[in-house]
Design a protein around this motif. Sequence first.
Motif: not given
Lengths: 344, 344
Positions: B88, B93, A273-274, A229, B82-83, B149, B86, B90-91, A277, B282-284
Amino acid sequence: MKLCDLPRLDPGSDEVVVEVAGCGVCHTDIAFAYGDVPTRHALPLILGHEISGRVVAAGENAGAWLGRSVIVPAVIPCGVCPACQAGRATICRQQFMPGNDGNGGFATHVLVPTRGLCAVPEPLPSGLTLEMLSVVADAVSTPYEAIRRSQLGAEDVVVIVGAGGVGGFGVQIAAALGAAVVAIDRDRERLDLAARYGAGLVLDAASTELKGLKAAVRTFLKESGRKGIGLKIFEMSGTPAGQATAFGLLDYGAYLGVVGFASKPIEIRLSNLMALDATARGNWGCPPDQYPAALQMVLAGKIALAPFIELHALEEAPAILEAVAKHSVRRRAILKPGQRKEKQ
Amino acid sequence: MKLCDLPRLDPGSDEVVVEVAGCGVCHTDIAFAYGDVPTRHALPLILGHEISGRVVAAGENAGAWLGRSVIVPAVIPCGVCPACQAGRATICRQQFMPGNDGNGGFATHVLVPTRGLCAVPEPLPSGLTLEMLSVVADAVSTPYEAIRRSQLGAEDVVVIVGAGGVGGFGVQIAAALGAAVVAIDRDRERLDLAARYGAGLVLDAASTELKGLKAAVRTFLKESGRKGIGLKIFEMSGTPAGQATAFGLLDYGAYLGVVGFASKPIEIRLSNLMALDATARGNWGCPPDQYPAALQMVLAGKIALAPFIELHALEEAPAILEAVAKHSVRRRAILKPGQRKEKQ
């Protein structure tokens, strides 16, 4: 910068004198030499932090090192401060960096503490010499540590930006870990080498815009079938252009390892970056406890050194540093003390 | 931007219609509204992704939600890709973000999937209303996730850059976790609020240069007696100036959480991440599974909302968005549908 004779070095109880076999030239040296970044120890100072050699004198607690071949870590942490105790040795504020906190390896001999020294098992495999191993002290171990921190594995796709004196090793380390590797550079010869030493795709940034690079990486990612990922990108060119490319390649959930050093700022949209993510992480060298593993990859033939280095006499230092500053040296340059050695 | 009547919403089997109690205004909305960033769904589109409300219609698998008060996560991951698998999320799609992937919360009603909905336990503690809780959907949960985080703990010193509609919550979250908190802003009123709600030191960036801010933070760090390794900095202003300050405050081993959104690029020396062995991340938004914990901090009174928000009628949206764009709104603005509600 000038060549001069200095008094014989006298090791303290936990110190040794290393007769320098070779000392690699790093962009950090350039930043120091040209005044972009001040050295922590006042000038005049002998630069050079990428050292291999043989212990020729030892203090009273250091006798076991006498005669041993060693790699001197570029960053030698104190081992006892809170940062060291917390496993963050590379940010130790009592660290000793040869050629920054004290005299370094652009010399026939260098005085260093024994802590963190990496013993080189001998005899060396055919094709390797002690002076060649100097690059393990930074050009190999720093990308090794950057890649280790990213937890790179066989399911990952990795992009190495800059396939020169550091990135050439980065490509090989990533490939040895089983990742699918893209190498980006502006030099055809370097790209050809990268392709021969583990890159599954090479991209010429001199002829391809960022948009084209991104598209090619995405296609490679899809075709690679890797299930990791987030893209793992490592900036190893030490140039503002390379940094802009590396940051521009960030995609959802990506990881950017900042390995190369460039003094000049670049313009970036930090919020990417935000929005993506994503993470950008730098590492100041490599903790000494990781050196044996990095060295082992070299001794086992997983990282070839010869095609990625060039040896020069120490006396050539001024010209070599200038050439490295101009990015006109394709490989990692190693300065090797010559006939003046017997003067010590 | 205009107000219009739309057909009644018809939920699919795993969807609900939420009667909007309130919808916060975010800088991401500004970037969408002014064309700096394109929405993923084609225009025209109802913006707004910071939604609280009550479920007034439910699809066949969603009956259990009928009548419930909910917070709609700003980012609703698919849960199966898969994200997501896993960890993840926030990513993802296939994520649905109201006001980006489809119509959002600047409306009387919004259609959303049930997955990720955060149930609001009732009755609410005195002083809290459902519309106030809209900010949990982003302005509270996003700094909460950023701070989570970073593994912030009671031994850490944290700097929150921007103590406005997001940072005001960031300050409180960090303080609730026991960290020693520095708040930086250019607005005296915000700084006074931050000092009242958990900041041990407030610094006015309007009157203090970066150098002065750095020195003050270092002194505070020393006097705090905290043993955490590396400063933890969070950029929550969503301005280029705030980002430059946050990046400029990086010190050895520091961590920078990029929370605020600014479209404009800034000039930074990316290599500082390397020289300082620092991380920028960063975090979305925030994964839905973290919402209950963030909400609980609000319900338990560890995060005060009232001093950090202001309510406006939905009809005022154009003026409010303009004011937010100009950074002339001190608090988080919440748009609240009014008399047009009965038309649905």
